[in-house]
Design a protein around this motif. Structure first.
Motif, PDB file in Angstrom:
ATOM      1  N   GLY A  25       0.821  -1.210   0.000  1.00  0.00           N
ATOM      2  CA  GLY A  25       0.000   0.000   0.000  1.00  0.00           C
ATOM      3  C   GLY A  25       0.849   1.252   0.000  1.00  0.00           C
ATOM      4  N   ARG A  26       1.878   1.276   0.826  1.00  0.00           N
ATOM      5  CA  ARG A  26       2.785   2.434   0.875  1.00  0.00           C
ATOM      6  C   ARG A  26       3.470   2.629  -0.473  1.00  0.00           C
ATOM      7  N   ALA A  27       3.964   1.538  -1.049  1.00  0.00           N
ATOM      8  CA  ALA A  27       4.656   1.630  -2.337  1.00  0.00           C
ATOM      9  C   ALA A  27       3.697   2.097  -3.430  1.00  0.00           C
ATOM     10  N   ALA A  28       2.474   1.565  -3.431  1.00  0.00           N
ATOM     11  CA  ALA A  28       1.483   1.980  -4.436  1.00  0.00           C
ATOM     12  C   ALA A  28       1.111   3.440  -4.254  1.00  0.00           C
ATOM     13  N   LEU A  29       0.999   3.886  -3.005  1.00  0.00           N
ATOM     14  CA  LEU A  29       0.684   5.295  -2.738  1.00  0.00           C
ATOM     15  C   LEU A  29       1.791   6.199  -3.274  1.00  0.00           C
ATOM     16  N   ARG A  30       3.028   5.806  -3.082  1.00  0.00           N
ATOM     17  CA  ARG A  30       4.139   6.609  -3.619  1.00  0.00           C
ATOM     18  C   ARG A  30       4.104   6.675  -5.137  1.00  0.00           C
ATOM     19  N   LEU A  31       3.773   5.566  -5.783  1.00  0.00           N
ATOM     20  CA  LEU A  31       3.624   5.584  -7.244  1.00  0.00           C
ATOM     21  C   LEU A  31       2.466   6.473  -7.662  1.00  0.00           C
TER      22      LEU A  31
END
Length: 186
Positions: free
Chosen positions: A105-111
């Motif tokens: 979720g964190r990685a997707a949010l950054r993308l």
């Protein structure tokens, strides 16, 4: 042992490796299964299949499948709205990830932030989160979103009503976080 709260000066743990790809109609059974999963239902208002189909087609939306893990299997989805807004104010309409607490979720949010600000030219990226969804709120705040206000008892939920907390990030805030190496590079 209690983890220290994250601030804008505390780098978040390294997120998982993920990628986003445009959602296809063949992905909609997966999307609907995530929305209707018992772990997710308390925190979202599911859409009908036709709403997701429209979001895939309508140019003002970006509907993505989140792929992660060593084989980049589908682990979630996210939707951006307002991609053609003259006000350059985009909404992160929905993000659902399973399994939870793996960093996807964190990685997707950054993308999503990188796409919103770099690719779509956003000045503002905003979202709302149900007040009961403390985990998601902590994620958004840890990723630099600022609380703007509360829409009191704005949505009907099992057992009554829940409030929506509105959070946002402005381009200068995103750029400052990028300068501090808290965001993906340009």
């Amino acid at each position: 042992m209690t983890a220290a709260p994250m601030t804008d000066r505390t780098p978040a743990p390294a997120p998982a490796r993920v990628r986003l790809r445009p959602t296809m109609r063949s992905d909609l059974d997966f999307v609907l299964s995530l929305e209707n999963d018992g772990d997710n239902l308390p925190f979202i208002t599911p859409w009908e299949r036709t709403q997701h189909e429209a979001a895939i087609r309508f140019p003002d939306f970006r509907h993505f499948i989140i792929e992660g893990g060593s084989d980049f299997a589908a682990v979630g989805f996210l939707i951006l709205v307002g991609c053609r807004s003259q006000h350059r104010s985009l909404e992160l309409k929905r993000m659902v990830v399973q399994p939870k607490r793996q960093g996807c979720g964190r990685a997707a949010l950054r993308l999503a932030k990188k796409i919103a600000f770099d690719d779509l030219g956003a000045h503002r990226l905003w979202l709302d989160v149900k007040s009961r969804n403390r985990g998601a709120k902590a994620l958004y705040e840890g990723e630099g979103f600022a609380e703007e206000g509360v829409l009191r008892e704005a949505v009907k939920v099992a057992g009554g009503f829940d409030s929506l907390i509105v959070l946002s990030m402005l381009r200068p805030e995103f750029e400052a976080r990028r300068a501090a190496a808290l965001e993906l590079p340009a």
